[in-house]
Design an enzyme around this catalytic site. Sequence first.
Site, PDB file in Angstrom:
ATOM      1  N   ASP A  92       1.373   1.004 -84.511  1.00 17.45           N
ATOM      2  CA  ASP A  92       0.243   0.345 -83.867  1.00 17.45           C
ATOM      3  C   ASP A  92       0.637  -0.166 -82.478  1.00 17.45           C
ATOM      4  OD1 ASP A  92      -2.318  -0.516 -83.719  1.00 17.45           O
ATOM      5  OD2 ASP A  92      -2.141  -2.054 -85.260  1.00 17.45           O
ATOM      6  N   ASN A 143     -10.164   6.621 -87.618  1.00 15.41           N
ATOM      7  CA  ASN A 143      -9.888   6.992 -86.217  1.00 15.41           C
ATOM      8  C   ASN A 143     -10.825   8.085 -85.697  1.00 15.41           C
ATOM      9  OD1 ASN A 143      -6.270   6.501 -86.417  1.00 15.41           O
ATOM     10  ND2 ASN A 143      -7.855   5.091 -85.748  1.00 15.41           N
TER      11      ASN A 143
HETATM   12  C1  FPP Z   1      -2.147   3.285 -82.987  1.00 11.87           C
HETATM   13  O1  FPP Z   1      -2.227   2.683 -81.720  1.00 11.87           O
HETATM   14  C2  FPP Z   1      -1.726   4.698 -82.894  1.00 11.87           C
HETATM   15  C3  FPP Z   1      -2.502   5.781 -83.186  1.00 11.87           C
HETATM   16  C4  FPP Z   1      -3.879   5.653 -83.672  1.00 11.87           C
HETATM   17  C5  FPP Z   1      -1.981   7.177 -83.032  1.00 11.87           C
HETATM   18  C6  FPP Z   1      -0.506   7.367 -83.262  1.00 11.87           C
HETATM   19  C7  FPP Z   1      -0.147   8.807 -83.192  1.00 11.87           C
HETATM   20  C8  FPP Z   1       0.941   9.308 -82.555  1.00 11.87           C
HETATM   21  C9  FPP Z   1       1.922   8.475 -81.844  1.00 11.87           C
HETATM   22  C10 FPP Z   1       1.165  10.781 -82.606  1.00 11.87           C
HETATM   23  C11 FPP Z   1       2.334  11.112 -83.515  1.00 11.87           C
HETATM   24  C12 FPP Z   1       2.186  12.470 -84.051  1.00 11.87           C
HETATM   25  C13 FPP Z   1       3.167  13.360 -84.337  1.00 11.87           C
HETATM   26  C14 FPP Z   1       2.825  14.706 -84.889  1.00 11.87           C
HETATM   27  C15 FPP Z   1       4.587  13.062 -84.097  1.00 11.87           C
HETATM   28  P1  FPP Z   1      -3.617   2.176 -81.201  1.00 11.87           P
HETATM   29  O2  FPP Z   1      -4.241   3.276 -80.400  1.00 11.87           O
HETATM   30  O3  FPP Z   1      -4.453   1.682 -82.332  1.00 11.87           O
HETATM   31  O4  FPP Z   1      -3.183   1.003 -80.265  1.00 11.87           O
HETATM   32  P2  FPP Z   1      -4.003  -0.319 -79.926  1.00 11.87           P
HETATM   33  O5  FPP Z   1      -4.160  -1.059 -81.234  1.00 11.87           O
HETATM   34  O6  FPP Z   1      -3.114  -1.029 -78.974  1.00 11.87           O
HETATM   35  O7  FPP Z   1      -5.307   0.103 -79.340  1.00 11.87           O
END
Ligand code: FPP
Length: 228
Positions: A18, A66
């Site tokens: 996150d 998501n």
């Molecule tokens: C949460 O941060 C993260 C996600 C929803 C996506 C995470 C996915 C990756 C890093 C890709 C990994 C994939 C592979 C195949 C290695 P957020 O966007 O909710 O952050 P925020 O809470 O600060 O808005």
Amino acid sequence: MIMVIPEKLPVHVTFIMDGNGRWAKQRGQDRLKGHFEGVESVRAITEASVELGIKFISFFAFSEENWNRSEAEVSGLMSLMLRAMKNELPLFLDNGIRFRVIGNRERLGADVNEGIDTLEGLTAGGSRMTLIIFMSYSGKWDISQAARRMAAAGSDRIEDFLATAGVPDPDLMIRTSGEQRISNYMLWQLAYTEFVFTDTLWPDFRKQEYLAALEEYASRDRRFGKVK
Ligand code: FPP
């Protein structure tokens, strides 16, 4: 120096990654840049886990919820994951890593499904560690689909029908960015999991902090509801 005693290592560590969006916002960059940098953390944690001898690691990369994000962010994330799956093949093959995706595959596009099938096939012989990406996954979806299939089979063993069947329940769940929730992740499987929460944003979560979390885990007294 942080020392992790091998006998006190978890078998399965899972991550709620996150804070990518906030990491990017702090730098005045697009949210996707945060996800891009988040993949670097996935690689760092994967390498450290292989070195340590951990058998299963898993990452909550994309929840059923998501899908409600903007079209630009969803398609950006999908192409990022597709690219990462292609780029990381040598890392997986060189280190005996078996790659798996768990989630509602019906909602993923044909290109992503094809990328997953290819990588799962090419890494199927990996026996040092299994890396699982939870994609289009939610705990409620998993329990519902398992209940449906269990009833159809006339069974009462829900574990056999969960999307995670055969994967040991996580021993340790690490969630970054200061949020302290399960967020519809593995609701059944996390029943006795130890939780470590950190304020660090996912793109900044690397080896040193991982080792600190493993040390914290090693100090926990796991009783599984019993008296010791
Ligand atoms: C949460 O941060 C993260 C996600 C929803 C996506 C995470 C996915 C990756 C890093 C890709 C990994 C994939 C592979 C195949 C290695 P957020 O966007 O909710 O952050 P925020 O809470 O600060 O808005």
